[in-house]
Design an enzyme around this catalytic site. Structure first.
Site, PDB file in Angstrom:
ATOM      1  N   GLY A 248      11.754  44.900  37.776  1.00  6.99           N
ATOM      2  CA  GLY A 248      11.329  44.065  38.903  1.00  6.99           C
ATOM      3  C   GLY A 248      12.532  43.405  39.562  1.00  6.99           C
TER       4      GLY A 248
ATOM      5  N   LYS B  63       9.239  51.759  37.788  1.00  6.05           N
ATOM      6  CA  LYS B  63       8.484  52.969  37.397  1.00  6.05           C
ATOM      7  C   LYS B  63       9.399  54.177  37.228  1.00  6.05           C
ATOM      8  CE  LYS B  63       4.408  51.349  39.680  1.00  6.05           C
ATOM      9  NZ  LYS B  63       3.978  51.131  41.043  1.00  6.05           N
TER      10      LYS B  63
ATOM     11  N   ASP C 259      14.829  43.799  29.853  1.00  8.24           N
ATOM     12  CA  ASP C 259      14.635  44.479  28.587  1.00  8.24           C
ATOM     13  C   ASP C 259      14.442  46.003  28.763  1.00  8.24           C
ATOM     14  OD1 ASP C 259      14.116  44.185  25.800  1.00  8.24           O
ATOM     15  OD2 ASP C 259      12.035  44.690  26.260  1.00  8.24           O
TER      16      ASP C 259
ATOM     17  N   ASP D 297      11.988  36.270  33.604  1.00 10.28           N
ATOM     18  CA  ASP D 297      11.294  35.899  32.362  1.00 10.28           C
ATOM     19  C   ASP D 297      12.220  35.252  31.324  1.00 10.28           C
ATOM     20  OD1 ASP D 297       9.249  37.268  33.629  1.00 10.28           O
ATOM     21  OD2 ASP D 297       9.450  39.076  32.421  1.00 10.28           O
TER      22      ASP D 297
ATOM     23  N   GLY E  78       6.094  35.642  33.393  1.00 10.90           N
ATOM     24  CA  GLY E  78       6.896  35.502  32.174  1.00 10.90           C
ATOM     25  C   GLY E  78       6.626  36.551  31.117  1.00 10.90           C
TER      26      GLY E  78
ATOM     27  N   ARG F 172      -9.524  23.887  40.166  1.00  8.49           N
ATOM     28  CA  ARG F 172      -9.043  24.940  41.068  1.00  8.49           C
ATOM     29  C   ARG F 172      -7.898  25.682  40.386  1.00  8.49           C
ATOM     30  NH1 ARG F 172     -13.060  23.705  43.154  1.00  8.49           N
ATOM     31  NH2 ARG F 172     -13.469  23.063  45.309  1.00  8.49           N
TER      32      ARG F 172
ATOM     33  N   HIS G 282       4.221  36.711  42.859  1.00  8.35           N
ATOM     34  CA  HIS G 282       5.555  37.184  43.234  1.00  8.35           C
ATOM     35  C   HIS G 282       6.361  36.177  44.039  1.00  8.35           C
ATOM     36  CE1 HIS G 282       3.534  40.765  41.846  1.00  8.35           C
ATOM     37  NE2 HIS G 282       4.739  41.211  41.558  1.00  8.35           N
TER      38      HIS G 282
ATOM     39  N   GLN H 288       7.474  33.788  42.736  1.00  4.74           N
ATOM     40  CA  GLN H 288       8.497  33.421  41.746  1.00  4.74           C
ATOM     41  C   GLN H 288       9.668  34.393  41.715  1.00  4.74           C
ATOM     42  OE1 GLN H 288       6.027  32.167  37.963  1.00  4.74           O
ATOM     43  NE2 GLN H 288       4.791  33.380  39.357  1.00  4.74           N
ATOM     44  N   ARG H 289       9.480  35.559  42.326  1.00  6.80           N
ATOM     45  CA  ARG H 289      10.534  36.580  42.249  1.00  6.80           C
ATOM     46  C   ARG H 289      11.330  36.728  43.529  1.00  6.80           C
ATOM     47  NH1 ARG H 289       8.093  41.375  39.245  1.00  6.80           N
ATOM     48  NH2 ARG H 289       8.668  42.524  41.094  1.00  6.80           N
TER      49      ARG H 289
HETATM   50  O1  F6P Z   1       9.350  40.930  34.327  1.00  6.39           O
HETATM   51  C1  F6P Z   1       9.256  40.264  35.539  1.00  6.39           C
HETATM   52  C2  F6P Z   1       7.812  40.149  35.978  1.00  6.39           C
HETATM   53  O2  F6P Z   1       7.777  39.424  37.181  1.00  6.39           O
HETATM   54  C3  F6P Z   1       6.870  39.555  34.944  1.00  6.39           C
HETATM   55  O3  F6P Z   1       6.996  38.167  34.832  1.00  6.39           O
HETATM   56  C4  F6P Z   1       5.535  40.049  35.445  1.00  6.39           C
HETATM   57  O4  F6P Z   1       4.588  40.159  34.406  1.00  6.39           O
HETATM   58  C5  F6P Z   1       5.867  41.413  35.991  1.00  6.39           C
HETATM   59  O5  F6P Z   1       7.262  41.426  36.255  1.00  6.39           O
HETATM   60  C6  F6P Z   1       5.099  41.769  37.236  1.00  6.39           C
HETATM   61  O6  F6P Z   1       5.398  43.064  37.602  1.00  6.39           O
HETATM   62  P1  F6P Z   1       4.956  43.710  38.986  1.00  6.39           P
HETATM   63  O7  F6P Z   1       5.886  43.208  40.034  1.00  6.39           O
HETATM   64  O8  F6P Z   1       5.095  45.163  38.766  1.00  6.39           O
HETATM   65  O9  F6P Z   1       3.552  43.268  39.254  1.00  6.39           O
END
Ligand code: F6P
Length: 359
Positions: free
Chosen positions: A17, A73, A114, A138, A181, A277, A283, A285-286
């Protein structure tokens, strides 16, 4: 590669990711490359690009904005192919190796978590010279004190909790915030602590429903007619299982976590009769801008990764130990997952200030 041959051509890819700070690593590798007498090849879409031969030379002027693309993937050892309407898994490691050789690479810098480090370790055994750079929001890689991306994710959780605080308080509601996480509770713990959650639920501490209801009702007795619950996507009750939103066999780990926030909110509303609620941060967070901490760490990782490549320290991953960037064997980095432990100081402090973990 001949022993005395200098490292001249290095590939770089980002696996798994995406996460804030990736571009800073790529810059940290590419900008000093000329000084090392090296050319950098950016491989697109992670290992997918390595198998399918998608790469191009990166120059100084290229390294701004989103750069290489990432994929979770594209494991060459676990390559999904559609055959007669069905997905079958094949091994494409040979194709990856052929491209590595065709591009004349002397080394490959693999940035990832990982899954990426496991793949890198196997590619190393096939003869590729790999340098790893740890990346994941994570923060679950044991060999480094912290991975870049984590701080930015924690910042998003903190900001969300700050905002939800006011609305929860004015409507006298319980608000459950589900965070990412995977199997580690670092984002929930650090984000929940920074953002002032009243209850934090972690994968490492199976929770009791009764303890959650108790905490919410006790807060009311103290005049706090609202509560914030920060739940990790991998958390589960003592008597239940992790909640999955699906499986995808094309991935290194097919389990897709998600949905515990809804479950927790429903149970709380049913059992405490308090309006509840749920907000799933997903995402958010990413993506977006990295925090200063992540920018600095990612730049240091990038620079020390190219330096390791120049010194031919292959099969190693850069790692933060205290305030210093060191390096460890990739094999060591993947031997154990880093989880929140009973002696984790943030956990001890959180308990000390009265945050409930549903124990
Ligand atoms: O490993 C990073 C992460 O954002 C995890 O916290 C989460 O479970 C996963 O990737 C989500 O993956 P995707 O973007 O494929 O939904």
């Amino acid at each position: 590669m001949a022993i005395n041959k200098k490292v001249k051509r290095i590939g770089i890819l980002t696996g798994g990711g995406d996460c804030p700070g990736l571009n800073a690593v790529i810059r940290g590798v590419t900008k000093p490359a000329q000084d090392y007498g090296m050319t950098v090849f950016g491989i697109f879409d992670g290992f997918e690009g390595l198998v399918e031969g998608k790469a191009r030379e990166l120059r100084n002027e290229d390294v701004s904005g989103i750069l290489l693309g990432s994929s979770n993937k594209g494991d060459p050892f676990h390559w999904p192919v559609e055959k007669n309407g069905k997905i079958v898994i094949e091994n494409r490691a040979e194709a990856a190796l052929r491209n590595y050789e065709a591009w004349n690479l002397d080394a490959l810098i693999a940035i990832g978590g990982d899954g990426t480090m496991h793949i890198s370790n196997k590619l190393g055994k096939l003869g590729m010279n790999i340098i790893g750079v740890p990346k994941t929001i994570d923060n679950d890689l044991e060999a480094t004190d912290i991975t870049f991306g984590h701080d930015s994710a924690v910042y998003v959780v903190m900001m969300a909790l700050d905002r939800l605080h006011t609305t929860a308080s004015s409507h006298h509601r319980v608000i459950v915030v589900e965070v990412m996480g995977r199997y580690a509770g670092w984002i929930a713990l650090n984000g929940g602590l920074a953002g002032g959650a009243d209850i934090i639920l972690l994968p490492e501490i199976p929770f009791s429903w009764e303890k959650i209801y108790d905490k919410i009702l006790k807060r009311e007795l103290m005049g706090k007619r609202f509560s914030l619950v920060c739940v990790a996507e991998g958390a589960s009750p003592k008597d239940g299982k992790m909640v999955l939103k699906g499986t995808d066999i094309r991935r290194h780990d097919p389990r897709q976590l998600g949905g515990i926030g809804e479950v927790v909110a429903k149970k709380i509303e049913e059992n405490t009769k308090r309006e509840t609620r749920v907000t799933v941060l997903g995402h958010l967070q990413r993506g977006g801008s990295p925090t200063p901490f992540d920018r600095i760490l990612a730049t240091k990782f990038g620079f020390f990764a190219i330096d390791l490549a120049a010194r031919k320290k292959f099969g190693r991953m850069v790692a933060l130990k205290g305030n210093e960037v060191k390096n460890v064997k990739i094999e060591e980095a993947i031997s154990r997952q880093k989880l929140v432990k009973p002696d984790t100081q943030a956990l001890i402090a959180a308990k000390g200030i009265g945050i409930s973990f549903g124990e």
